[in-house]
Structures are given as C-alpha cells and as structure tokens.
Design a protein around this motif. Sequence first.
Motif, PDB file in Angstrom:
ATOM      1  N   LYS A 159      57.317  96.953  94.466  1.00 47.70           N
ATOM      2  CA  LYS A 159      55.942  97.332  94.111  1.00 47.70           C
ATOM      3  C   LYS A 159      54.933  96.397  94.763  1.00 47.70           C
ATOM      4  O   LYS A 159      53.906  96.829  95.270  1.00 47.70           O
ATOM      5  CB  LYS A 159      55.761  97.266  92.587  1.00 47.70           C
ATOM      6  N   ILE A 160      55.254  95.070  94.731  1.00 49.57           N
ATOM      7  CA  ILE A 160      54.320  94.093  95.298  1.00 49.57           C
ATOM      8  C   ILE A 160      54.217  94.276  96.807  1.00 49.57           C
ATOM      9  O   ILE A 160      53.142  94.330  97.375  1.00 49.57           O
ATOM     10  CB  ILE A 160      54.766  92.659  94.948  1.00 49.57           C
ATOM     11  N   ILE A 161      55.384  94.447  97.449  1.00 46.65           N
ATOM     12  CA  ILE A 161      55.384  94.570  98.920  1.00 46.65           C
ATOM     13  C   ILE A 161      54.740  95.889  99.343  1.00 46.65           C
ATOM     14  O   ILE A 161      53.911  95.917 100.242  1.00 46.65           O
ATOM     15  CB  ILE A 161      56.814  94.438  99.489  1.00 46.65           C
TER      16      ILE A 161
ATOM     17  N   GLU B  56      50.360  76.776  82.126  1.00 49.77           N
ATOM     18  CA  GLU B  56      50.445  76.836  83.587  1.00 49.77           C
ATOM     19  C   GLU B  56      49.839  78.121  84.124  1.00 49.77           C
ATOM     20  O   GLU B  56      49.119  78.127  85.111  1.00 49.77           O
ATOM     21  CB  GLU B  56      51.900  76.741  84.036  1.00 49.77           C
ATOM     22  N   TRP B  57      50.151  79.239  83.440  1.00 48.70           N
ATOM     23  CA  TRP B  57      49.569  80.520  83.850  1.00 48.70           C
ATOM     24  C   TRP B  57      48.046  80.466  83.721  1.00 48.70           C
ATOM     25  O   TRP B  57      47.324  80.948  84.588  1.00 48.70           O
ATOM     26  CB  TRP B  57      50.127  81.672  83.009  1.00 48.70           C
ATOM     27  N   GLU B  58      47.577  79.851  82.616  1.00 49.63           N
ATOM     28  CA  GLU B  58      46.126  79.748  82.407  1.00 49.63           C
ATOM     29  C   GLU B  58      45.485  79.002  83.593  1.00 49.63           C
ATOM     30  O   GLU B  58      44.443  79.407  84.103  1.00 49.63           O
ATOM     31  CB  GLU B  58      45.858  79.003  81.093  1.00 49.63           C
TER      32      GLU B  58
ATOM     33  N   PHE C  85      62.673  95.990  91.815  1.00 48.22           N
ATOM     34  CA  PHE C  85      61.616  96.983  91.633  1.00 48.22           C
ATOM     35  C   PHE C  85      60.239  96.310  91.739  1.00 48.22           C
ATOM     36  O   PHE C  85      59.336  96.814  92.412  1.00 48.22           O
ATOM     37  CB  PHE C  85      61.778  97.657  90.265  1.00 48.22           C
ATOM     38  N   LEU C  86      60.104  95.117  91.095  1.00 49.21           N
ATOM     39  CA  LEU C  86      58.813  94.401  91.145  1.00 49.21           C
ATOM     40  C   LEU C  86      58.485  93.998  92.579  1.00 49.21           C
ATOM     41  O   LEU C  86      57.359  94.172  93.037  1.00 49.21           O
ATOM     42  CB  LEU C  86      58.863  93.160  90.255  1.00 49.21           C
ATOM     43  N   LEU C  87      59.502  93.473  93.278  1.00 51.58           N
ATOM     44  CA  LEU C  87      59.269  93.072  94.669  1.00 51.58           C
ATOM     45  C   LEU C  87      58.840  94.265  95.505  1.00 51.58           C
ATOM     46  O   LEU C  87      57.907  94.177  96.294  1.00 51.58           O
ATOM     47  CB  LEU C  87      60.555  92.485  95.258  1.00 51.58           C
TER      48      LEU C  87
ATOM     49  N   PHE D 274      47.995  94.074  91.706  1.00 50.93           N
ATOM     50  CA  PHE D 274      48.951  93.632  90.689  1.00 50.93           C
ATOM     51  C   PHE D 274      48.714  94.343  89.352  1.00 50.93           C
ATOM     52  O   PHE D 274      49.637  94.781  88.693  1.00 50.93           O
ATOM     53  CB  PHE D 274      48.823  92.134  90.412  1.00 50.93           C
ATOM     54  N   TYR D 275      47.402  94.398  88.962  1.00 50.76           N
ATOM     55  CA  TYR D 275      47.079  94.781  87.585  1.00 50.76           C
ATOM     56  C   TYR D 275      46.481  96.180  87.459  1.00 50.76           C
ATOM     57  O   TYR D 275      46.247  96.640  86.345  1.00 50.76           O
ATOM     58  CB  TYR D 275      46.097  93.757  86.984  1.00 50.76           C
ATOM     59  N   GLY D 276      46.194  96.829  88.596  1.00 51.04           N
ATOM     60  CA  GLY D 276      45.607  98.165  88.550  1.00 51.04           C
ATOM     61  C   GLY D 276      46.615  99.184  88.040  1.00 51.04           C
ATOM     62  O   GLY D 276      47.819  98.886  87.952  1.00 51.04           O
TER      63      GLY D 276
ATOM     64  N   LEU E 180      50.491  96.768  83.006  1.00 50.80           N
ATOM     65  CA  LEU E 180      50.495  96.851  81.541  1.00 50.80           C
ATOM     66  C   LEU E 180      49.714  95.693  80.898  1.00 50.80           C
ATOM     67  O   LEU E 180      49.325  95.778  79.740  1.00 50.80           O
ATOM     68  CB  LEU E 180      51.924  96.940  80.990  1.00 50.80           C
ATOM     69  N   PHE E 181      49.437  94.624  81.669  1.00 43.93           N
ATOM     70  CA  PHE E 181      48.668  93.501  81.113  1.00 43.93           C
ATOM     71  C   PHE E 181      47.165  93.815  81.038  1.00 43.93           C
ATOM     72  O   PHE E 181      46.437  93.156  80.300  1.00 43.93           O
ATOM     73  CB  PHE E 181      48.811  92.249  81.998  1.00 43.93           C
ATOM     74  N   SER E 182      46.713  94.790  81.839  1.00 40.71           N
ATOM     75  CA  SER E 182      45.277  95.048  81.952  1.00 40.71           C
ATOM     76  C   SER E 182      44.652  95.399  80.611  1.00 40.71           C
ATOM     77  O   SER E 182      45.170  96.241  79.884  1.00 40.71           O
ATOM     78  CB  SER E 182      45.044  96.196  82.930  1.00 40.71           C
TER      79      SER E 182
HETATM   80  C1  HEM Z   1      62.352  88.499  88.690  1.00 37.23           C
HETATM   81  C2  HEM Z   1      61.583  89.436  89.064  1.00 37.23           C
HETATM   82  C3  HEM Z   1      60.229  89.139  89.683  1.00 37.23           C
HETATM   83  C4  HEM Z   1      59.930  89.078  90.996  1.00 37.23           C
HETATM   84  C5  HEM Z   1      60.894  89.266  92.158  1.00 37.23           C
HETATM   85  C6  HEM Z   1      58.511  88.789  91.101  1.00 37.23           C
HETATM   86  C7  HEM Z   1      57.820  88.613  92.276  1.00 37.23           C
HETATM   87  C8  HEM Z   1      56.521  88.214  92.389  1.00 37.23           C
HETATM   88  C9  HEM Z   1      55.851  87.869  93.631  1.00 37.23           C
HETATM   89  C10 HEM Z   1      56.496  87.933  95.028  1.00 37.23           C
HETATM   90  C11 HEM Z   1      54.583  87.528  93.323  1.00 37.23           C
HETATM   91  C12 HEM Z   1      53.518  87.039  94.288  1.00 37.23           C
HETATM   92  C13 HEM Z   1      52.818  88.199  94.928  1.00 37.23           C
HETATM   93  C14 HEM Z   1      51.717  87.745  95.880  1.00 37.23           C
HETATM   94  O1  HEM Z   1      51.067  86.715  95.660  1.00 37.23           O
HETATM   95  O2  HEM Z   1      51.486  88.489  96.827  1.00 37.23           O
HETATM   96  C15 HEM Z   1      54.433  87.645  91.891  1.00 37.23           C
HETATM   97  C16 HEM Z   1      53.278  87.375  91.202  1.00 37.23           C
HETATM   98  C17 HEM Z   1      53.148  87.483  89.851  1.00 37.23           C
HETATM   99  N1  HEM Z   1      54.138  87.790  88.953  1.00 37.23           N
HETATM  100 FE1  HEM Z   1      56.035  88.290  89.390  1.00 37.23          FE
HETATM  101  N2  HEM Z   1      57.983  88.695  89.848  1.00 37.23           N
HETATM  102  C18 HEM Z   1      58.991  88.894  88.947  1.00 37.23           C
HETATM  103  C19 HEM Z   1      58.897  88.898  87.574  1.00 37.23           C
HETATM  104  C20 HEM Z   1      57.733  88.704  86.880  1.00 37.23           C
HETATM  105  C21 HEM Z   1      57.607  88.764  85.442  1.00 37.23           C
HETATM  106  C22 HEM Z   1      58.755  89.060  84.472  1.00 37.23           C
HETATM  107  C23 HEM Z   1      56.291  88.523  85.148  1.00 37.23           C
HETATM  108  C24 HEM Z   1      55.577  88.466  83.826  1.00 37.23           C
HETATM  109  C25 HEM Z   1      56.089  88.551  82.671  1.00 37.23           C
HETATM  110  C26 HEM Z   1      55.599  88.308  86.398  1.00 37.23           C
HETATM  111  C27 HEM Z   1      54.250  88.066  86.517  1.00 37.23           C
HETATM  112  C28 HEM Z   1      53.594  87.816  87.699  1.00 37.23           C
HETATM  113  C29 HEM Z   1      52.173  87.523  87.780  1.00 37.23           C
HETATM  114  C30 HEM Z   1      51.185  87.469  86.614  1.00 37.23           C
HETATM  115  C31 HEM Z   1      51.894  87.295  89.132  1.00 37.23           C
HETATM  116  C32 HEM Z   1      50.595  86.813  89.712  1.00 37.23           C
HETATM  117  C33 HEM Z   1      49.693  87.891  90.199  1.00 37.23           C
HETATM  118  C34 HEM Z   1      48.353  87.262  90.564  1.00 37.23           C
HETATM  119  O3  HEM Z   1      48.296  86.475  91.507  1.00 37.23           O
HETATM  120  O4  HEM Z   1      47.390  87.584  89.861  1.00 37.23           O
HETATM  121  N3  HEM Z   1      56.502  88.421  87.416  1.00 37.23           N
HETATM  122  N4  HEM Z   1      55.628  88.069  91.347  1.00 37.23           N
END
Ligand code: HEM
Length: 197
Positions: free
Chosen positions: A44-46, A153-155, A40-42, A104-106, A113-115
């Motif tokens: 949304k991102i894609i 690391e996130w910081e 679902f996250l992928l 991501f955060y809008g 939900l982090f916003s």
């Molecule tokens: C396992 C499932 C997850 C997948 C497949 C996933 C996938 C991704 C991908 C592909 C990106 C990079 C997007 C880009 O740069 O275009 C990303 C960024 C990020 N993810 Fe996830 N994610 C997952 C779980 C999580 C979880 C559980 C968290 C937090 C608790 C999280 C927090 C973040 C954050 C903060 C970013 C950075 C956004 C930014 O650059 O500001 N992700 N994720």
Amino acid sequence: MADETQQGSTNEANTGFLMGIFSELLGSPLNIALLGVCGFLLYKIISGRRNTGTPAPKEPELPPLKKQDFTLEQLREYDGRRKDGRILIAVNGKVFDVTKGKRFYGPGGPYGLFSGHDASRALATFSLGEEALRDEYDDLSDLNSMQMDSVREWEMQFTEKYVYIGKLLQPGEQATEYTDTEDEQSEEKKDSEKKSN
Ligand code: HEM
C-alpha cells in the motif's frame, strides 16, 4: 586451500542461519499472517508513492487550521471524507493536522483507520485493529512503560512532521481560548519549517 575450506564452511553456516530464520518465520500461522499484513502495508505504501506516469494535478493546499482544542466527537469529523478532506489525528493528547500525509491516512491508505481518531493506543500496541480505537476517551492508564515510551516517540515524530493544532479534550475539560498571537506563532513555525525543508 585452508582459506577456501574455511570460506566454504562459513558460507554453509550463513546459509544454515538464513534457512533457520526462514523456517522460524514460516513455522507458525500467526507469523505467516503477520508477514502477510506487513507485505500488504508495504504494498500500500509503495503503490501510494509510485508515479503513474501522468503526474496528478496538484491539489490546492488547505488554509492552516486555527489553533483549537477538540473533543473526540469534533475530531471524528476530520477523517478525510468531510471538512474539505482535512485529516486530523490525536497522539498522546495532542491533535495534529496530518493532511499532507494523505497517502498514509487518507481513505484507502494503509493507516486510514487512524483518521479522525486518537491513534495513541494503536501506535503503542502496534495494532491496526478497530479494538485499538476507542469510542470513549482513552486515558491509556493500562499501558505499560514500554508502550508509553512508544506513544511518546510517536508523539515526537508527529510533532516534527505535522502541524500541532491543539489538545484532545478529556470529558468535561474546557477548550482553551487561543489568541491570534498564538495562531501567528504556529504560522511562523510552519513557515520556517517549510524553508528548512
Ligand atoms: C510490519 C508491518 C509494517 C510495515 C512493513 C510498515 C512499513 C512502513 C513504512 C515503509 C513506512 C514509511 C513510509 C514512508 O515514509 O514513505 C511506515 C510508516 C508508518 N507506519 Fe508502518 N509498517 C508496518 C506496520 C505498522 C503498524 C502495525 C503501524 C501502527 C500500528 C504502523 C504505523 C505507521 C505510521 C504511523 C507511519 C508513519 C506515517 C507518517 O509518516 O505519517 N506501521 N510503515
């Protein structure tokens, strides 16, 4: 011939190995649920990144925010729905302007939900649940050393990508009076970052 036989058994071993991983992944309801969340996250991102054909009109960039510290209540105002759509997030006691990461955060974004919140605990515990976002100030004192490493690391990632605005204030802590010079310094940093991008 011997080579072919060897090749055949290597392929079988590889297939068996992949099948093993696959059945392990689908073997428990928890794993299936986690895979679902990741998928679902992928998605949304894609889908947030995908070009829809007609380029959206470029929104004007918001003016840079003056350097300042925030209480949790003040931070909550910056959830992307108010204050001109500006989005702030705190990580490890530092407040960042993440408006440029709106996809991501809008509102409706995968990490929306982090916003306007302190996202440290959620990031440290890899959790997207409401329980990781506290209403009260969170001193993170119960996190283990691996989780604290992860917060740091996130910081670092946020420091590299976004503009640092000020501290997240602990209860009773006084806000710092930042001078205009400090504001100019952060402006210069932003300009040089823009040039190097
Ligand atoms: C396992 C499932 C997850 C997948 C497949 C996933 C996938 C991704 C991908 C592909 C990106 C990079 C997007 C880009 O740069 O275009 C990303 C960024 C990020 N993810 Fe996830 N994610 C997952 C779980 C999580 C979880 C559980 C968290 C937090 C608790 C999280 C927090 C973040 C954050 C903060 C970013 C950075 C956004 C930014 O650059 O500001 N992700 N994720």
